[in-house]
Design a protein around this motif. Structure first.
Motif, mmCIF file in Angstrom:
data_model
loop_
_atom_site.group_PDB
_atom_site.id
_atom_site.type_symbol
_atom_site.label_atom_id
_atom_site.label_comp_id
_atom_site.label_asym_id
_atom_site.label_seq_id
_atom_site.Cartn_x
_atom_site.Cartn_y
_atom_site.Cartn_z
ATOM 1 N N VAL A 9 16.689 -24.294 55.655
ATOM 2 C CA VAL A 9 16.783 -24.013 54.222
ATOM 3 C C VAL A 9 17.626 -22.759 53.979
ATOM 4 O O VAL A 9 18.512 -22.744 53.110
ATOM 5 N N VAL A 10 17.358 -21.720 54.754
ATOM 6 C CA VAL A 10 18.132 -20.485 54.628
ATOM 7 C C VAL A 10 19.612 -20.753 54.927
ATOM 8 O O VAL A 10 20.506 -20.287 54.207
ATOM 9 N N GLU A 11 19.849 -21.498 56.000
ATOM 10 C CA GLU A 11 21.219 -21.816 56.392
ATOM 11 C C GLU A 11 21.931 -22.590 55.295
ATOM 12 O O GLU A 11 23.104 -22.330 54.974
ATOM 13 N N GLY A 12 21.231 -23.555 54.690
ATOM 14 C CA GLY A 12 21.839 -24.337 53.619
ATOM 15 C C GLY A 12 22.193 -23.487 52.423
ATOM 16 O O GLY A 12 23.253 -23.670 51.801
ATOM 17 N N PHE A 13 21.319 -22.552 52.092
ATOM 18 C CA PHE A 13 21.587 -21.644 50.966
ATOM 19 C C PHE A 13 22.848 -20.827 51.234
ATOM 20 O O PHE A 13 23.755 -20.737 50.391
ATOM 21 N N CYS A 14 22.913 -20.231 52.425
ATOM 22 C CA CYS A 14 24.072 -19.395 52.768
ATOM 23 C C CYS A 14 25.355 -20.213 52.823
ATOM 24 O O CYS A 14 26.404 -19.798 52.296
ATOM 25 N N ALA A 15 25.283 -21.368 53.456
ATOM 26 C CA ALA A 15 26.475 -22.193 53.614
ATOM 27 C C ALA A 15 26.985 -22.699 52.272
ATOM 28 O O ALA A 15 28.202 -22.711 52.016
ATOM 29 N N ASP A 47 39.704 -9.785 51.905
ATOM 30 C CA ASP A 47 39.429 -8.949 53.074
ATOM 31 C C ASP A 47 39.414 -9.831 54.320
ATOM 32 O O ASP A 47 38.625 -10.764 54.432
ATOM 33 N N GLU A 48 40.288 -9.521 55.270
ATOM 34 C CA GLU A 48 40.450 -10.385 56.437
ATOM 35 C C GLU A 48 39.195 -10.443 57.302
ATOM 36 O O GLU A 48 38.809 -11.516 57.785
ATOM 37 N N GLN A 49 38.547 -9.310 57.502
ATOM 38 C CA GLN A 49 37.375 -9.280 58.373
ATOM 39 C C GLN A 49 36.229 -10.099 57.775
ATOM 40 O O GLN A 49 35.570 -10.886 58.472
ATOM 41 N N ILE A 50 35.994 -9.927 56.481
ATOM 42 C CA ILE A 50 34.917 -10.684 55.834
ATOM 43 C C ILE A 50 35.268 -12.168 55.784
ATOM 44 O O ILE A 50 34.427 -13.033 56.062
ATOM 45 N N LEU A 51 36.514 -12.485 55.474
ATOM 46 C CA LEU A 51 36.939 -13.876 55.424
ATOM 47 C C LEU A 51 36.764 -14.546 56.780
ATOM 48 O O LEU A 51 36.319 -15.697 56.873
ATOM 49 N N SER A 52 37.114 -13.834 57.846
ATOM 50 C CA SER A 52 36.958 -14.379 59.188
ATOM 51 C C SER A 52 35.496 -14.738 59.466
ATOM 52 O O SER A 52 35.198 -15.810 60.019
ATOM 53 N N ALA A 53 34.575 -13.874 59.050
ATOM 54 C CA ALA A 53 33.153 -14.134 59.269
ATOM 55 C C ALA A 53 32.664 -15.308 58.428
ATOM 56 O O ALA A 53 31.891 -16.152 58.903
ATOM 57 N N VAL A 54 33.114 -15.380 57.191
ATOM 58 C CA VAL A 54 32.684 -16.468 56.309
ATOM 59 C C VAL A 54 33.184 -17.815 56.836
ATOM 60 O O VAL A 54 32.438 -18.800 56.888
ATOM 61 N N ILE A 58 30.846 -21.038 58.197
ATOM 62 C CA ILE A 58 30.979 -22.418 57.718
ATOM 63 C C ILE A 58 31.295 -23.349 58.887
ATOM 64 O O ILE A 58 30.742 -24.451 58.991
ATOM 65 N N HIS A 59 32.165 -22.892 59.778
ATOM 66 C CA HIS A 59 32.533 -23.691 60.955
ATOM 67 C C HIS A 59 31.319 -23.971 61.839
ATOM 68 O O HIS A 59 31.124 -25.093 62.314
ATOM 69 N N GLN A 60 30.472 -22.973 62.031
ATOM 70 C CA GLN A 60 29.342 -23.117 62.951
ATOM 71 C C GLN A 60 28.133 -23.819 62.335
ATOM 72 O O GLN A 60 27.278 -24.329 63.071
ATOM 73 N N THR A 61 28.050 -23.873 61.026
ATOM 74 C CA THR A 61 26.854 -24.431 60.394
ATOM 75 C C THR A 61 27.089 -25.723 59.620
ATOM 76 O O THR A 61 26.129 -26.356 59.164
#
Length: 330
Positions: A9-15, A47-54, A58-61
């Motif tokens: 549920v948490v993962e779905g919210f974030c994704a 922001d490149e660093q934040i975009l990379s994490a986002v 999405i890729h992993q979840t």
């Protein structure tokens, strides 16, 4: 349906929030081809660093993105992007606010209808690129329909398809969304069909008050896609009233209703393939539309209550929804 634990549920919210943000920023549509994070950050001033994490999240979840070197690309099932965009604009755009404010709606159900974003709904349907010939057009041609009133016509996609295939076809559309009507008008003009097709801004419940619609003798049949499911918040009384009004305006005509069978609260558990239907049901309830009937016999009772007759039913299962086209004699 698979049961999800609290971290799912948490993962779905974030994704969902991450995906929606990148969709609205224009990043996801850009990923039809592999693009490096650095280039995306520069192009969209992010922001490149934040975009990379986002993007990595999405890729992993989710199954939306593939990673290729230092870049990302939409997964094969998400290309072309228009189908993904349709679902995002519909569920997160048009109905997202109703889900976010579930608590408010539970305490005051009357707040739900106003939270629907009709502009987002218009954007969603503008993304649709239906296959041609569509199944709906094939059904209408099988019944030799040469003139049609399309209720809730959306972007006029069906009317345009029918007119292009049949030089004798005449069509009229009505839609309750002003932006949707503008989209439909633009599509009709670009198709060069303004002499045979027209669309008006109108609610299906008030068609009897309009003078801009065609004369009854000019209309051979009516069609409505996802139009009647809006009227079940009161158990179906409003749906019966809509049908009764259509029968009074165009008695004896055939009404082709394309809709879906509801799942929530109907004691018909949805399997893993019907997640789309469950999401649709939830947004219907929260936005004040109610749940449509779950099966053919239940819909037939609605028609019977309006003194209409179910003539034929076409049924199928696609994209997580048990759908139908009912041919109803008004």
């Amino acid at each position: 349906m698979p049961q999800r634990d609290v971290m799912d549920v948490v993962e779905g919210f974030c994704a969902s929030h991450a995906v929606w943000a990148l969709h609205r920023l224009g990043v996801l549509p850009r990923l039809e081809t592999t693009t490096e994070v650095r280039c995306l950050a520069e192009e969209f001033a992010l922001d490149e660093q934040i975009l990379s994490a986002v993007l990595d999240y999405i890729h992993q979840t989710t199954g939306l993105l593939d990673r290729e070197g230092h870049g990302y690309r939409l997964a094969p099932d998400c290309r072309p992007y228009h189908r993904v965009a349709f679902h995002l604009e519909k569920f997160l755009g048009a109905y997202g606010a109703t889900v976010v404010r579930t608590g408010d709606i539970l305490q005051n159900p009357g707040t739900g209808p106003a939270l629907r974003d009709f502009d987002a709904l218009a954007r969603a349907f503008a993304y649709l690129q239906p296959r041609s010939p569509s199944l709906t057009a094939q059904v209408l041609r099988a019944w030799d329909v040469d003139s049609l009133l399309d209720l809730g016509c959306g972007a006029a996609t069906l009317l345009i398809e029918l007119a292009l295939a049949n030089p004798q076809f005449r069509g009229w559309g009505a839609d309750a969304g002003e932006r949707m009507v503008r989209v439909a008008d633009g599509h009709i003009r670009r198709a060069g069909l303004s002499d045979r097709l027209s669309v008006v801004h109108a609610d299906v419940r008030a068609l009897g008050d309009l003078t801009t619609l065609p004369a009854p003798e000019d209309v051979q049949a009516l069609y409505g896609r996802s139009i009647l499911n809006e009227f079940f918040a009161d158990g179906g009384k409003a749906a019966v009233s809509v049908l009764t009004g259509l029968k009074a305006r165009l008695p004896g005509r055939l009404l082709f209703l394309e809709d879906y069978y509801g799942r929530l609260t109907h004691d018909r558990p949805a399997d893993g393939a019907h997640g789309h239907a469950l999401a649709q049901d939830l947004t219907q309830v929260l936005s004040g539309q109610g749940l449509p009937p779950p099966d053919l016999s239940s819909w037939a009772r609605v028609y019977q209550a309006a003194d209409c007759t179910l003539v034929k039913a076409y049924e199928g299962d696609n994209d997580g929804v048990a759908w139908f086209i009912h041919v109803v004699a008004l």
